[in-house]
Design an enzyme around this catalytic site. Structure first.
Site, short mmCIF file in Angstrom:
data_model
loop_
_atom_site.label_atom_id
_atom_site.label_comp_id
_atom_site.label_asym_id
_atom_site.label_seq_id
_atom_site.Cartn_x
_atom_site.Cartn_y
_atom_site.Cartn_z
N CYS A 148 0.84 -1.18 0.00
CA CYS A 148 0.00 0.00 0.00
C CYS A 148 0.88 1.23 0.00
O CYS A 148 2.06 1.17 0.34
CB CYS A 148 -0.92 0.04 1.23
SG CYS A 148 -2.08 -1.32 1.35
N TYR A 157 12.07 -4.87 -5.38
CA TYR A 157 10.88 -4.87 -6.24
C TYR A 157 9.89 -3.75 -5.98
O TYR A 157 9.47 -3.07 -6.92
CB TYR A 157 10.17 -6.22 -6.09
CG TYR A 157 8.88 -6.34 -6.87
CD1 TYR A 157 8.87 -6.31 -8.26
CD2 TYR A 157 7.66 -6.50 -6.21
CE1 TYR A 157 7.69 -6.42 -8.98
CE2 TYR A 157 6.47 -6.62 -6.91
CZ TYR A 157 6.49 -6.58 -8.30
OH TYR A 157 5.32 -6.69 -9.00
N ASN A 205 -0.10 1.28 5.81
CA ASN A 205 0.69 0.39 4.96
C ASN A 205 1.37 -0.63 5.87
O ASN A 205 2.09 -0.25 6.79
CB ASN A 205 1.73 1.20 4.18
CG ASN A 205 2.74 0.31 3.44
OD1 ASN A 205 3.89 0.71 3.26
ND2 ASN A 205 2.32 -0.84 3.02
N GLY A 206 1.13 -1.90 5.61
CA GLY A 206 1.76 -2.94 6.42
C GLY A 206 0.81 -4.08 6.70
O GLY A 206 -0.19 -4.28 6.00
N GLY A 208 -0.08 0.03 -4.88
CA GLY A 208 -1.41 -0.52 -4.67
C GLY A 208 -2.35 -0.11 -5.77
O GLY A 208 -2.53 1.09 -6.01
#
Length: 472
Positions: free
Chosen positions: A13, A258, A116-117, A41
């Site tokens: 995210c 990535y 995010n996580g 995302g």
């Protein structure tokens, strides 16, 4: 594993926030910030706007450009604080109820939260809260975080104190951006699994998952938020709370391999340079006689350039990526999904025809995408295809915000190197070494998380019951 999933890893995210005391256009800033973070995302997105303590929110499934039309942006009106989010589901279903930011209304003041996580104790906390009568409207762990903060807010003197107390209960990975009626707050978990940084735009304070989002809105990078740190932006300026900060961290190494954009700098480390180093290390570890080095767009390109420089083999453009194709995993039907790889990537025959090709990609998860890419090169006339991966083999699941699946569904866990080579149809195959990872980001002031390669989790993974609480 359902047929919804493709063979590549998915982004997690992206979060963005801006505090603008001089009345700058926070909606526009959030929009452009999320656009820069779209790679993190692509399932849903949303923006919450705080105008004099009144918080409104618009969110939906889809890309930033489709959810936020000009009419929607104009209707959102002015504000002093904005919070934005683009989501890929690591927990929770792909439904609009799980889209973020989450807007919470309670008697101590409204709150909008973007996360995010991935929590490792989300199921445990959810069951505790449900037994106390709490109602959940979605299935994401972000809602658990929101309830944890609001519960602490009832017994705290300020929202930042509530966040600090909530962090004592939360386990796992979380980078948060939160707006209360008068403040913008950013917080990063004590291990620093996910990135989060601070920028300045005139008199405005900006928080973002990656520095590329600061660049997109014209903000100046100030610094990264430390693992365990809480940063508050309000009419007093910036305040830092470091009661949860430790001496160690565990930044996800796959951010560099990535996830992150190559023009981002995370915790003092250039993503572009990390990928160049990965290619150089691959060339030293797995040399091969070949005619051209090519990368799989996008994350394989920088590593391919590094491999070419180190090996002396010429670098070439091997694939053209169609930028207007959506995610292949949402295409219905197996035949359409297989065709989607060809639609998204088209080989450049002039580069590979009759050549011995070194093909650089970031990873192999389940093998099906790699198999299709190798076949594309064979069909384009490549004489040999030697595949090199800028990460070690995936052997273990990730619980901190990356959808690395259970070990049984990872090709490297169930097959030998030679078996994988045969399955994907390559002439040779080589992975980055585990001991190479630390050399990708030598400037990083914290440790790195490599648990998906080694099984050495920096914090305890969730229990079986906890894992069952949420979909992945």
């Amino acid at each position: 594993m359902t047929d919804r999933w493709e063979s590549k890893l998915h982004e997690e995210c992206g979060v963005f926030g801006i505090y603008s005391p001089d009345g700058a256009d926070v909606v526009s800033a959030c929009y452009h910030g999320l656009y820069a973070l779209q790679h993190r995302g692509q399932e849903s997105c949303g923006i919450a706007v705080n105008n004099q303590g009144v918080i409104s929110c618009h969110k939906d499934l889809g890309l930033v450009s489709s959810v936020f039309t000009r009419e929607v942006l104009e209707a959102m009106g002015p504000g002093q604080i904005g919070v934005g989010h683009c989501r890929y589901a690591t927990t929770g279903s792909q439904v609009v109820e799980n889209a973020q930011p989450l807007l919470i209304r309670h008697r101590k003041g409204n709150m909008a939260l973007a996360h995010n996580g991935n929590l490792t104790n989300a199921g445990e906390l959810r069951r505790e809260y449900e037994l106390d009568g709490t109602i959940f409207y979605g299935t994401s762990d972000t809602e658990v975080i929101a309830h944890t903060i609001t519960r602490q807010r009832l017994v705290s003197a300020s929202i930042e104190e509530a966040v600090e107390k909530a962090m004592q209960k939360l386990k796992g990975a979380y980078s948060l951006v939160i707006t209360s009626p008068r403040k913008l707050i950013a917080a990063r978990d004590p291990m620093g699994f996910r990135p989060l940084c601070i920028g300045k735009l005139g008199e405005s304070i900006v928080f973002a998952s990656e520095s590329c989002a600061l660049d997109a809105v014209g903000a100046r990078f100030v610094r990264d938020i430390e693992p365990g740190e809480i940063v508050v932006a309000d009419d007093r300026g910036i305040t830092s709370i470091r009661t949860r900060c430790g001496k160690k961290g565990s930044l996800c190494i796959f951010e560099f391999i990535y996830f992150a954009r190559p023009d981002s700098v995370i915790d003092g480390c250039s993503v572009h340079q990390a990928r160049l180093r990965a290619g150089e290390l691959l060339a030293r570890r797995h040399p091969v006689d070949a005619d051209v080095v090519i990368g799989v767009p996008d994350s394989g390109l920088d590593a391919a350039l590094g491999y070419a420089r180190e090996s002396g083999i010429p670098y070439g453009v091997g694939f053209i990526k169609n930028r207007y194709v959506g995610r292949t995993f949402i295409v219905p039907g197996q035949e359409q999904r297989e065709n989607a790889v060809r639609i998204k990537l088209n080989p450049v025959s002039e580069t590979v025809q009759g050549k011995r090709v070194v093909l650089i990609d970031d990873s192999i998860v389940r093998g099906t995408t790699s198999q299709k890419i190798v076949k594309l090169l064979r069909d384009a006339g490549a004489a040999e295809v030697h595949m090199r991966l800028s990460s070690p083999p995936f052997l273990y699941p990730c619980y901190f915000g990356v959808d690395v699946d259970s070990s049984e569904n990872l090709i490297a866990y169930t097959h030998t190197l030679e078996e994988i080579r045969e399955i994907i149809g390559a002439d040779s195959l080589g992975y980055l070494g585990i001991d190479d990872l630390v050399h990708l980001v030598p400037e990083c002031p914290y440790g790195i998380c490599d648990a998906c390669f080694t099984g050495n989790y920096p914090v305890d993974p969730p229990s079986v019951g906890n894992k069952d609480q949420f979909e992945r």
